[in-house]
Design a protein around this motif. Structure first.
Motif, PDB file in Angstrom:
ATOM      1  N   TRP A  40       0.857  -1.182   0.000  1.00 54.33           N
ATOM      2  CA  TRP A  40       0.000   0.000   0.000  1.00 54.33           C
ATOM      3  C   TRP A  40       0.895   1.234   0.000  1.00 54.33           C
ATOM      4  O   TRP A  40       1.986   1.230   0.572  1.00 54.33           O
ATOM      5  N   TYR A  85      -4.293  -4.464  -2.535  1.00 59.42           N
ATOM      6  CA  TYR A  85      -2.983  -4.053  -3.037  1.00 59.42           C
ATOM      7  C   TYR A  85      -3.006  -2.618  -3.532  1.00 59.42           C
ATOM      8  O   TYR A  85      -3.998  -2.128  -4.078  1.00 59.42           O
ATOM      9  N   GLY A  86      -1.864  -1.956  -3.336  1.00 62.56           N
ATOM     10  CA  GLY A  86      -1.592  -0.648  -3.920  1.00 62.56           C
ATOM     11  C   GLY A  86      -0.094  -0.439  -3.940  1.00 62.56           C
ATOM     12  O   GLY A  86       0.656  -1.134  -3.246  1.00 62.56           O
ATOM     13  N   CYS A 111       3.295   2.647  -4.971  1.00 60.38           N
ATOM     14  CA  CYS A 111       3.786   3.920  -5.508  1.00 60.38           C
ATOM     15  C   CYS A 111       5.294   3.982  -5.354  1.00 60.38           C
ATOM     16  O   CYS A 111       5.862   3.286  -4.504  1.00 60.38           O
ATOM     17  N   CYS A 145      -2.073   4.655 -12.223  1.00 60.95           N
ATOM     18  CA  CYS A 145      -1.904   5.527 -11.048  1.00 60.95           C
ATOM     19  C   CYS A 145      -2.778   6.773 -11.192  1.00 60.95           C
ATOM     20  O   CYS A 145      -2.327   7.810 -11.692  1.00 60.95           O
ATOM     21  N   THR A 158      -1.480   4.162  -7.048  1.00 58.31           N
ATOM     22  CA  THR A 158      -2.624   3.442  -7.583  1.00 58.31           C
ATOM     23  C   THR A 158      -3.890   3.712  -6.792  1.00 58.31           C
ATOM     24  O   THR A 158      -5.000   3.491  -7.295  1.00 58.31           O
ATOM     25  N   CYS A 159      -3.745   4.183  -5.558  1.00 54.97           N
ATOM     26  CA  CYS A 159      -4.895   4.448  -4.701  1.00 54.97           C
ATOM     27  C   CYS A 159      -4.536   5.570  -3.739  1.00 54.97           C
ATOM     28  O   CYS A 159      -3.352   5.864  -3.538  1.00 54.97           O
ATOM     29  N   ASP A 181     -10.344   3.023  -5.192  1.00 56.30           N
ATOM     30  CA  ASP A 181      -9.329   2.583  -6.163  1.00 56.30           C
ATOM     31  C   ASP A 181      -8.404   1.502  -5.606  1.00 56.30           C
ATOM     32  O   ASP A 181      -7.306   1.294  -6.141  1.00 56.30           O
ATOM     33  N   LEU A 182      -8.830   0.814  -4.560  1.00 55.58           N
ATOM     34  CA  LEU A 182      -8.041  -0.289  -4.034  1.00 55.58           C
ATOM     35  C   LEU A 182      -8.054  -1.431  -5.041  1.00 55.58           C
ATOM     36  O   LEU A 182      -9.105  -1.795  -5.578  1.00 55.58           O
TER      37      LEU A 182
END
Length: 303
Positions: free
Chosen positions: A54, A147-148, A150, A247, A273-274, A284-285
């Motif tokens: 995350w 999930y996420g 960056c 993203c 992504t979230c 947006d998960l």
């Protein structure tokens, strides 16, 4: 001391550490494009890491997924949150490399707070257009997983103070957060706000540690630029970042620190992504089913 890998191509040099698959150095013609950190030591302020599974923070470290409640370790005690995932303390394993590319892998989970198993693969490719990164997650377990992801680079436009740098990116909204814990309140239009950088302008004294959304994607890519008008070269110097539609969120942080810690030494730019606390909001998960994969990509380049 963490193993590290050096890539070179087209005037660019990148150094990536096994710990966190972190981007430690990125230079173009010996000019820093990110805030580096020292070899062999701890990674300050999560510089250059891959934040997964995350990005950003989870309130109180707690969340519910598919009807079960979980609690993650609190690693941001001053805000009582779980910050930037579980992959950053890990030493990633080399899968393959050559002079201009590098692939590192790691496995996240299972842990009591994240009883899922993700196989992560980070691929760095350097060429004469910049550094291109992709992160692929595969669910290696027999249950779905939240999930996420960056990246976490601090961009450097040039030698002038950050206040003088000129920032531009196209986002229509930002996520208002609580002042004490930086947890989501709701989205707000940037129109008429100090956070509106749709026309390029100097950052000035504006302090930012917020996520932006409703981002403009042109040909499947969003773009951000930050320039130092006093930097070397015609019209100054700068650095740009682009990312794909995986993203839809972008965290911007002006790296403000309480005195006497040096602050505003770079601009954190984190395509996500979230948004923050997505494990609780669900916004947006990504739900990774067993065997499923997800890939997010971004690039950093000199201007």
């Amino acid at each position: 001391m963490s193993t590290e890998y050096t890539l070179s191509a087209g005037g660019y040099t990148a150094v990536v550490t096994a710990q966190a698959a972190a981007l430690r150095v990125l230079q173009f013609d010996d000019r820093d494009l990110i805030v580096p950190f020292a070899a062999g030591g701890p990674i300050p302020d999560y510089r250059g890491i891959i934040a997964a599974p995350w990005p950003n923070r989870i309130a109180d470290g707690g969340y519910t997924f598919d009807g079960a409640a979980y609690h993650l370790p609190i690693n941001e005690p001053e805000r009582a949150t779980a910050l930037h995932g579980l992959a950053f303390p890990l030493d990633w394993t080399l899968k393959e490399s050559d002079a201009g590319s590098l692939t590192l892998t790691c496995t996240v989970g299972p842990t009591p707070g994240y009883p899922f198993v993700l196989e992560l693969e980070a691929r760095y490719t350097l060429d004469d257009t910049g550094l291109h990164t992709s992160v692929t997650a595969r669910n290696a377990a027999d249950v779905a997983a939240p999930y996420g992801v960056c990246p976490h680079p601090y961009l450097v436009a040039g030698p002038s103070p950050l206040d003088e740098w000129v920032l531009e990116f196209s986002a229509e909204s930002f996520l208002e957060v609580t002042p004490d814990r930086l947890l989501p309140v709701g989205t707000v239009p940037v129109e008429g706000h100090a956070f509106d950088f749709r026309p390029a302008r100097a950052i000035g004294s504006t302090e930012i540690d917020h996520a932006f959304t409703d981002i403009a994607f042109d040909g499947g890519l969003a773009r951000l630029s930050v320039r130092d008008p006093a930097g070397t070269g015609v019209g100054g110097s700068g650095v740009g970042m682009s990312w794909d539609e995986s993203c839809p969120w972008l965290q911007i942080h002006t790296a403000d620190k309480p005195a006497p810690i040096p602050g505003r030494i770079g601009l954190a730019v984190e395509p996500m992504t979230c948004p923050p606390d997505a494990f609780n909001s669900g916004t947006d998960l990504i739900r990774l089913e067993p065997g499923a994969e997800h890939t997010a990509s971004w690039s950093i380049y000199a201007l």
